[in-house]
Design an enzyme around this catalytic site. Sequence first.
Site, PDB file in Angstrom:
ATOM      1  N   ASP A 185      39.830  44.565  38.343  1.00  0.00           N
ATOM      2  CA  ASP A 185      41.216  44.525  38.774  1.00  0.00           C
ATOM      3  C   ASP A 185      42.027  45.431  38.049  1.00  0.00           C
ATOM      4  O   ASP A 185      43.339  45.780  38.532  1.00  0.00           O
ATOM      5  CB  ASP A 185      41.620  43.029  38.922  1.00  0.00           C
ATOM      6  CG  ASP A 185      41.016  42.493  40.317  1.00  0.00           C
ATOM      7  OD1 ASP A 185      40.718  43.001  41.327  1.00  0.00           O
ATOM      8  OD2 ASP A 185      40.739  41.205  40.147  1.00  0.00           O
TER       9      ASP A 185
ATOM     10  N   TYR B  81      43.368  36.974  45.519  1.00  0.00           N
ATOM     11  CA  TYR B  81      43.550  36.101  44.489  1.00  0.00           C
ATOM     12  C   TYR B  81      44.878  36.342  43.883  1.00  0.00           C
ATOM     13  O   TYR B  81      45.287  37.548  44.042  1.00  0.00           O
ATOM     14  CB  TYR B  81      42.509  36.328  43.260  1.00  0.00           C
ATOM     15  CG  TYR B  81      41.440  35.283  43.379  1.00  0.00           C
ATOM     16  CD1 TYR B  81      41.736  33.990  43.043  1.00  0.00           C
ATOM     17  CD2 TYR B  81      40.159  35.704  43.818  1.00  0.00           C
ATOM     18  CE1 TYR B  81      40.619  32.953  42.886  1.00  0.00           C
ATOM     19  CE2 TYR B  81      39.265  34.606  43.797  1.00  0.00           C
ATOM     20  CZ  TYR B  81      39.722  33.362  43.256  1.00  0.00           C
ATOM     21  OH  TYR B  81      38.504  32.425  43.333  1.00  0.00           O
TER      22      TYR B  81
END
Length: 655
Positions: free
Chosen positions: A312, A397
């Site tokens: 990420d 998320y």
Amino acid sequence: MTSSPTATETTTAAAPHPLDPLTTAEIEAARAALDAEGKVTASTRFPLVLPDEPDRHAVLAHRPGDPVSRRVRVTLLDTATGRSAEALVDVTDPAAAVLVSYRDLDPAADGQPPVLFEEYETCDEIVKADAGWRKAMAERGVTDLSLVIAAPLAAGNFGIASEAGRRMLRSLTFLRCNESDNPFAHPVGGLVADVDLTARRVVRLVDTGAVPVPAECGRYDAESTGPARTDLRPLEITQPEGASFSLEGAQLSWQNWRLRLDFNAREGLVLHEITHRDGDRDRPVLHRASIAEMAVPYAEPDPARNWVCYLDSGEYLLGRNANALRLGCDCLGEITYVDAVLADDLGNPETLHNAICIHEEDIGLLWKHTNIFDDFAADSRRARRLVISYIATLGNYDYGFYWYLHQDGTIAFEAKATGLLQTSAAEPGAGSPHATEVAPGLLAPFHQHLFCARLDVTVDGPRNTVQEVDVVRLPTGPGNPNGNAFTTKATPVADSGEAGRVADPSVGRRWRIVNPGVTNRMGTPVAYTLLPDTGPLLLAQPGSSVAERVAYATKHLWVTRYRPERRYPDGDYPNQHAGGPGVTAWSRPGESLEDTDLTVWHSFGPTHLPRLEDWPVMPVDVCGFSLRPTGFFDRNPALDLPKETGDGSGGHCHV
């Protein structure tokens, strides 16, 4: 970086500092210099624009008023050709910025630049225009594509020859009942499209066969979840005299702590030059602290999903995906917000308002004793901590990143994962050994969240050594007749070949960072101790693509010699890279790690086995670590705190 107009405390302009965040003028100057050198065309994009941080010794030598050199590292991508490059631009004088260096990137050797924001939409368009994908969707009974999401996901690197040199994304597909529906409630199973972004076409379609699309909605908005509770009374946090910290430019001061704030596109929040006041000295603890990477590998072996592993920070950029925070929702109390200036896909500056939240929290008891020999007289102090945080949304998320400074000299970090589960589909009731069925036919795959903290340590100075400390039972014998004795064993991490370490809670393992050249009043070296998160390491098999690319997560701790070019645990460009750069490359034998400049890398995070309670939106899952002073101070550094009245105003506690 500036305080937002809604902040409760106004900052003042400070003298330039080598670690100041990038400004609008500097980003504009870097782009203009590249344009002037003919490096920018209509198809040029800027996946990454970062401050080129100076060597920490140069920073330590800086004095207020000294000239400050400012440089910007820029990654460029030509979306028409797929070619990429890296440039260094001197913007010390924004009106006369100079291109210092420029090199082409080799995708095979260097990896691909991070994913552009605009490539999300590009990928969606390419997939929906593909005849093979449309046919597969029609066979699943889906012909209206207006509520279909072709989710663009990082491709990884699996040694597929046809993908070599291509800029790739892979696309899963999700449906929605309407535009505000939760798409992860309706995954389209068995289908993935591999997309060449430069050629703008699907180069491979994997279709393992249709399964029913889960029909049950997964909405979590107030209108869909029933009447709200009515038994909650207001909870207000007030500081009538204002907060106890001050912010001048990027310099933050609270209690005995001082540090500098930064926020960049890749790592998000960065803390520099963290020191603690001890008497008349500001004693350094950390030169730099950040979350330098986080990987999210999934456990499903199905061909349509066995490639899923996200980096990420390196692939998507934590900072660029940060939220604009809202008072009373994301942060509560006497809040100061700080804006951040980043660059967009076109290399132009954009301001992210309320990127950073700063506030104080009461966290209960700090210390107390009731003297049973003095009519049970009691003395106690309450604890508060300073919280420096931001929140980023990466696809499904949401992650909250919280750095804490404590009054007893402790530094701590927590990551809070929330948001939506990524999902796959199966026959209702069939289940899976690799996932939890959270609704009929809706699987939430097992996965891990593997963070890596980069800690450039400087415990009372730059010459540090890391010791691995275990608790050791002593054998029963003449020296231990009752078998109750135990002691500790401290082993220096002396050579780079020994630098990868694994936590062991059975022996209370922790890592003590000592400065051999500075002693406390008892004559032992001053130190801070890393108390690690001891969760499972990377569960992918050794030798797998995931294990090669997320090698930092095969150990809980890495210790490396500090080098300014050693920035990220998985290398500068992990997107589509096969793996190899980073901490494992810096941990070959032969480099001394004793009494020298060090970077400590801590890998940690939860292995998420989803629960029914995590659907349709999950409560926060918390992980983290702490750095605690260990002989750094000569006694409890919080003895001088005033007594509390119970209402926070000082004086004696109420009985």
